[in-house]
Design a protein around this motif. Structure first.
Motif, short mmCIF file in Angstrom:
data_model
loop_
_atom_site.label_atom_id
_atom_site.label_comp_id
_atom_site.label_asym_id
_atom_site.label_seq_id
_atom_site.Cartn_x
_atom_site.Cartn_y
_atom_site.Cartn_z
N SER A 79 0.81 -1.03 0.01
CA SER A 79 0.10 0.03 -0.24
C SER A 79 0.88 1.38 0.00
N VAL A 80 2.07 1.26 0.71
CA VAL A 80 2.94 2.54 0.80
C VAL A 80 3.44 2.57 -0.56
N VAL A 81 3.85 1.41 -1.22
CA VAL A 81 4.43 1.48 -2.59
C VAL A 81 3.31 2.13 -3.68
N VAL A 82 2.15 1.56 -3.65
CA VAL A 82 1.29 1.94 -4.66
C VAL A 82 0.72 3.64 -4.38
N ASP A 83 0.83 3.99 -3.13
CA ASP A 83 0.53 5.28 -2.71
C ASP A 83 1.54 6.30 -3.41
N ALA A 84 2.73 5.88 -3.07
CA ALA A 84 4.08 6.50 -3.98
C ALA A 84 4.15 6.68 -5.28
N LEU A 85 3.59 5.57 -6.07
CA LEU A 85 3.52 5.55 -7.50
C LEU A 85 2.50 6.53 -7.83
N ASN A 86 1.50 6.36 -7.22
CA ASN A 86 0.16 6.98 -7.42
C ASN A 86 0.65 8.90 -7.34
N ARG A 87 1.42 9.29 -6.30
CA ARG A 87 1.75 10.52 -6.14
C ARG A 87 2.78 11.03 -7.14
N HIS A 88 3.49 10.17 -7.96
CA HIS A 88 4.32 10.45 -8.86
C HIS A 88 3.89 9.94 -10.29
N ALA A 89 2.44 9.71 -10.54
CA ALA A 89 1.94 9.16 -11.67
C ALA A 89 2.04 10.22 -13.07
N LYS A 90 2.12 11.54 -12.56
CA LYS A 90 2.01 12.59 -13.63
C LYS A 90 3.39 12.69 -14.05
N PHE A 91 4.42 12.55 -13.37
CA PHE A 91 5.97 12.51 -13.69
C PHE A 91 5.93 11.24 -14.58
N LEU A 92 5.79 10.15 -14.32
CA LEU A 92 5.76 9.01 -15.06
C LEU A 92 4.93 8.97 -16.42
N ARG A 93 3.98 9.49 -16.14
CA ARG A 93 3.29 9.81 -17.59
C ARG A 93 3.86 10.66 -18.60
N GLY A 94 4.73 11.73 -18.03
CA GLY A 94 5.47 12.67 -18.92
C GLY A 94 6.65 11.80 -19.45
N LEU A 95 7.31 11.10 -18.69
CA LEU A 95 8.18 10.23 -19.34
C LEU A 95 7.94 9.03 -20.20
N LEU A 96 6.55 8.51 -19.83
CA LEU A 96 6.13 7.72 -20.80
C LEU A 96 5.60 7.79 -22.06
N GLY A 97 5.25 9.40 -22.18
CA GLY A 97 4.75 10.30 -23.36
C GLY A 97 5.96 10.23 -24.50
N ARG A 98 7.34 10.29 -23.86
CA ARG A 98 8.29 10.12 -24.85
C ARG A 98 8.82 8.98 -25.53
N SER A 99 8.23 7.82 -24.53
CA SER A 99 8.61 6.56 -24.85
C SER A 99 7.57 5.80 -25.85
N ILE A 100 6.35 6.12 -26.02
CA ILE A 100 5.18 5.46 -26.68
C ILE A 100 4.80 6.33 -27.82
N ASP A 101 4.47 5.68 -28.91
CA ASP A 101 3.87 6.31 -30.40
C ASP A 101 2.20 6.26 -30.15
N MET A 102 1.58 6.89 -29.42
CA MET A 102 0.12 6.81 -29.26
C MET A 102 -0.46 8.17 -29.34
N LYS A 103 -1.57 8.53 -29.68
CA LYS A 103 -2.11 9.90 -30.23
C LYS A 103 -2.25 10.59 -28.69
N PHE A 104 -2.70 9.75 -27.57
CA PHE A 104 -2.70 10.30 -26.24
C PHE A 104 -1.97 9.51 -25.44
N THR A 105 -1.06 10.29 -24.42
CA THR A 105 -0.54 9.14 -23.20
C THR A 105 -1.70 9.33 -22.17
N PRO A 106 -1.89 8.12 -21.88
CA PRO A 106 -2.97 8.08 -20.76
C PRO A 106 -2.64 8.44 -19.47
N ASP A 107 -3.62 8.87 -18.75
CA ASP A 107 -3.55 8.99 -17.24
C ASP A 107 -3.03 7.63 -16.65
#
Length: 144
Positions: A79-107
């Motif tokens: 639960s601590v790890v999941v909470d931490a990942l959710n706190r950093h979800a926007k940061f991870l989404r930004g990095l993910l957007g540079r790695s995938i070729d999709m019209k939208f980067t998902p939340d």
């Protein structure tokens, strides 16, 4: 003559599970997210020294929202790890957007994957002497 507005979509009203498109995009997202998390360290004390397995990514039909099922290595403090990942979800989404070729980067939304716990409970049941006795005394269905 049928008009376009009169036609129903083939899958309308049926909940038969995710489409092939959702499954492919989910796997693409999962693989890219694994690479992002491996290549970029998240500076958070709750994630320090923790290895996380991303077991599955489920995307919404419009591919704009992703639910990421995760399991910390060893299953501890999930639960601590999941909470931490959710706190950093926007940061991870930004990095993910540079790695995938999709019209939208998902939340991204992270959830603890409970299937490992369920498998452990089932194994414990099968190891119970009473259950093992019932399994051993059950008649084979192949003999009919």
């Amino acid at each position: 003559m049928r008009r376009f507005s009169d036609m129903k979509r083939h899958s309308a009203g049926k909940h038969s599970g995710p489409s092939q498109r959702q499954l492919r995009a989910g796997e693409l997202t999962r693989h890219a997210l694994v690479e992002v998390m491996r290549d970029h360290e998240i500076l958070d004390p709750d994630l320090a020294g923790v290895s996380v397995t991303i077991t599955q990514v489920r995307l919404s039909p419009d591919l704009r929202h992703a639910v990421c099922f995760v399991e910390p290595l060893g299953g501890g403090k999930a639960s601590v790890v999941v909470d931490a990942l959710n706190r950093h979800a926007k940061f991870l989404r930004g990095l993910l957007g540079r790695s995938i070729d999709m019209k939208f980067t998902p939340d991204l939304k992270f959830i603890h994957d409970e299937t490992f716990n369920q498998a452990s409970r089932m194994n414990a049941l099968f190891e119970d002497p009473k259950v093992a006795q019932d399994i051993a005394s059950a008649p084979d269905s192949d003999e009919d």
